[in-house]
Motif scaffolding. Structure first.
Motif, mmCIF file in Angstrom:
data_model
loop_
_atom_site.group_PDB
_atom_site.id
_atom_site.type_symbol
_atom_site.label_atom_id
_atom_site.label_comp_id
_atom_site.label_asym_id
_atom_site.label_seq_id
_atom_site.Cartn_x
_atom_site.Cartn_y
_atom_site.Cartn_z
ATOM 1 N N ILE A 1 -3.108 -45.122 84.328
ATOM 2 C CA ILE A 1 -1.756 -44.559 84.353
ATOM 3 C C ILE A 1 -1.848 -43.101 83.942
ATOM 4 N N PHE A 2 -1.396 -42.228 84.823
ATOM 5 C CA PHE A 2 -1.272 -40.813 84.507
ATOM 6 C C PHE A 2 0.202 -40.494 84.330
ATOM 7 N N THR A 3 0.543 -39.785 83.279
ATOM 8 C CA THR A 3 1.931 -39.353 83.083
ATOM 9 C C THR A 3 2.000 -37.839 83.244
ATOM 10 N N THR A 4 3.080 -37.386 83.879
ATOM 11 C CA THR A 4 3.245 -35.958 84.139
ATOM 12 C C THR A 4 4.554 -35.407 83.588
ATOM 13 N N GLY A 5 5.403 -36.265 83.049
ATOM 14 C CA GLY A 5 6.698 -35.817 82.531
ATOM 15 C C GLY A 5 7.819 -36.274 83.441
ATOM 16 N N TYR B 1 -4.890 -51.481 81.181
ATOM 17 C CA TYR B 1 -4.734 -50.142 81.750
ATOM 18 C C TYR B 1 -5.274 -49.104 80.777
ATOM 19 N N ARG B 2 -5.564 -47.955 81.358
ATOM 20 C CA ARG B 2 -5.946 -46.780 80.581
ATOM 21 C C ARG B 2 -4.874 -45.726 80.858
ATOM 22 N N HIS B 3 -4.397 -45.067 79.815
ATOM 23 C CA HIS B 3 -3.333 -44.068 79.968
ATOM 24 C C HIS B 3 -3.848 -42.682 79.615
ATOM 25 N N GLU B 4 -3.385 -41.712 80.383
ATOM 26 C CA GLU B 4 -3.692 -40.324 80.070
ATOM 27 C C GLU B 4 -2.497 -39.454 80.447
ATOM 28 N N THR B 5 -2.079 -38.605 79.526
ATOM 29 C CA THR B 5 -1.010 -37.647 79.804
ATOM 30 C C THR B 5 -1.625 -36.406 80.428
ATOM 31 N N LEU B 6 -1.209 -36.086 81.647
ATOM 32 C CA LEU B 6 -1.684 -34.875 82.310
ATOM 33 C C LEU B 6 -0.770 -33.692 82.006
ATOM 34 N N PHE B 7 0.547 -33.938 82.035
ATOM 35 C CA PHE B 7 1.529 -32.886 81.782
ATOM 36 C C PHE B 7 2.735 -33.491 81.083
ATOM 37 N N ARG B 8 3.508 -32.637 80.485
ATOM 38 C CA ARG B 8 4.823 -32.998 79.940
ATOM 39 C C ARG B 8 5.806 -31.969 80.463
ATOM 40 N N ASP C 1 9.058 -27.754 87.334
ATOM 41 C CA ASP C 1 8.169 -26.782 86.699
ATOM 42 C C ASP C 1 6.701 -26.995 87.058
ATOM 43 N N LEU C 2 6.389 -28.063 87.797
ATOM 44 C CA LEU C 2 5.010 -28.280 88.226
ATOM 45 C C LEU C 2 4.635 -27.241 89.274
ATOM 46 N N THR C 3 3.449 -26.702 89.138
ATOM 47 C CA THR C 3 2.961 -25.678 90.062
ATOM 48 C C THR C 3 1.995 -26.291 91.062
ATOM 49 N N ASP C 4 1.600 -25.491 92.051
ATOM 50 C CA ASP C 4 0.586 -25.954 92.997
ATOM 51 C C ASP C 4 -0.727 -26.234 92.264
ATOM 52 N N ALA C 5 -1.021 -25.443 91.246
ATOM 53 C CA ALA C 5 -2.239 -25.680 90.449
ATOM 54 C C ALA C 5 -2.139 -27.012 89.705
ATOM 55 N N ASP C 6 -0.943 -27.338 89.189
ATOM 56 C CA ASP C 6 -0.739 -28.633 88.526
ATOM 57 C C ASP C 6 -0.950 -29.774 89.522
ATOM 58 N N ARG C 7 -0.400 -29.617 90.723
ATOM 59 C CA ARG C 7 -0.557 -30.657 91.742
ATOM 60 C C ARG C 7 -2.037 -30.809 92.126
ATOM 61 N N ILE D 1 1.293 -43.253 88.606
ATOM 62 C CA ILE D 1 1.618 -41.917 88.115
ATOM 63 C C ILE D 1 3.113 -41.842 87.856
ATOM 64 N N THR D 2 3.499 -41.552 86.596
ATOM 65 C CA THR D 2 4.912 -41.285 86.339
ATOM 66 C C THR D 2 5.145 -39.807 86.618
ATOM 67 N N HIS D 3 6.285 -39.517 87.249
ATOM 68 C CA HIS D 3 6.517 -38.179 87.770
ATOM 69 C C HIS D 3 8.019 -37.939 87.849
ATOM 70 N N GLY D 4 8.423 -36.708 87.714
ATOM 71 C CA GLY D 4 9.824 -36.346 87.925
ATOM 72 C C GLY D 4 10.205 -36.528 89.382
ATOM 73 N N THR D 5 11.452 -36.880 89.612
ATOM 74 C CA THR D 5 11.872 -37.247 90.961
ATOM 75 C C THR D 5 12.090 -36.060 91.900
ATOM 76 N N ASP D 6 12.335 -34.874 91.370
ATOM 77 C CA ASP D 6 12.647 -33.747 92.251
ATOM 78 C C ASP D 6 11.471 -33.331 93.135
ATOM 79 N N THR D 7 10.245 -33.433 92.641
ATOM 80 C CA THR D 7 9.084 -33.046 93.453
ATOM 81 C C THR D 7 8.057 -34.167 93.583
ATOM 82 N N MET D 8 8.481 -35.387 93.309
ATOM 83 C CA MET D 8 7.590 -36.541 93.407
ATOM 84 C C MET D 8 7.003 -36.678 94.813
ATOM 85 N N VAL D 9 7.830 -36.524 95.824
ATOM 86 C CA VAL D 9 7.362 -36.667 97.205
ATOM 87 C C VAL D 9 6.333 -35.590 97.521
ATOM 88 N N GLN D 10 6.561 -34.375 97.061
ATOM 89 C CA GLN D 10 5.619 -33.276 97.296
ATOM 90 C C GLN D 10 4.248 -33.596 96.697
#
Length: 160
Positions: free
Chosen positions: A3-7, A41-48, A53-59, A76-85
């Motif tokens: 599980i990766f979390t991104t905020g 599961y193994r969890h790791e926070t990638l971003f908060r 606010d996620l950039t192309d470098a973050d992606r 991957i947990t992700h914000g909904t505004d750019t989840m599809v991207q």
């Protein structure tokens, strides 16, 4: 499973008395604990970050982490505004042999009436049976990244 979390909204909390929000600790760990989930599961926070606010470098970092992770099932947990991207970026990178599901919520997990717990449970169940590929799990549906968009007017994800 990894599980990766991104905020995103799923992890938001009130920041001050003016009702502003900030991304806080990953709520998926609370959700899984409250649901007594026993799937290892193994969890790791990638971003908060808010997904806006996620950039192309973050992606690119998310893609790199998915590609290099030894697990064949990644949530991957992700914000909904750019989840599809982000899902499209992972799909375009050509991650083979792995099922990758992105999930979030339209209301913070800490709020009564949030869709977070349902969405996470649905995504976790789907991840266990989906074939390799990249998916978005929202509103009780599994979507392919190139066949979905977020409808702000309907406040839900819809097929194209």
């Amino acid at each position: 499973m990894t599980i990766f979390t991104t905020g995103g909204t799923i992890d938001k909390t009130y920041f001050d008395a003016k009702s502003r929000y900030q991304v806080d600790d990953p709520q998926i760990l609370v959700i899984l604990g409250e649901a007594n989930v026993t799937e290892p599961y193994r969890h790791e926070t990638l971003f908060r970050k808010d997904s806006l606010d996620l950039t192309d470098a973050d992606r690119a970092e998310i893609v790199r982490r998915v590609q290099n992770d030894p697990s064949d099932r990644i949530l991957i947990t992700h914000g909904t505004d750019t989840m599809v991207q982000t899902a499209q970026a992972i799909q375009t990178a050509g991650v083979s042999g792995k099922a990758v599901v992105l999930v979030g919520s339209l209301k913070p997990a800490r709020f009564k009436g949030s869709d977070a717990a349902f969405n996470v449970g649905f995504a976790l169940g789907a991840l266990q049976v989906l074939p390799p590929g990249v998916y978005v799990a929202m509103n009780g549906h599994i979507f392919r990244p190139d066949e979905v968009r977020k409808s702000r007017s309907r406040n839900q994800f819809v097929e194209l």
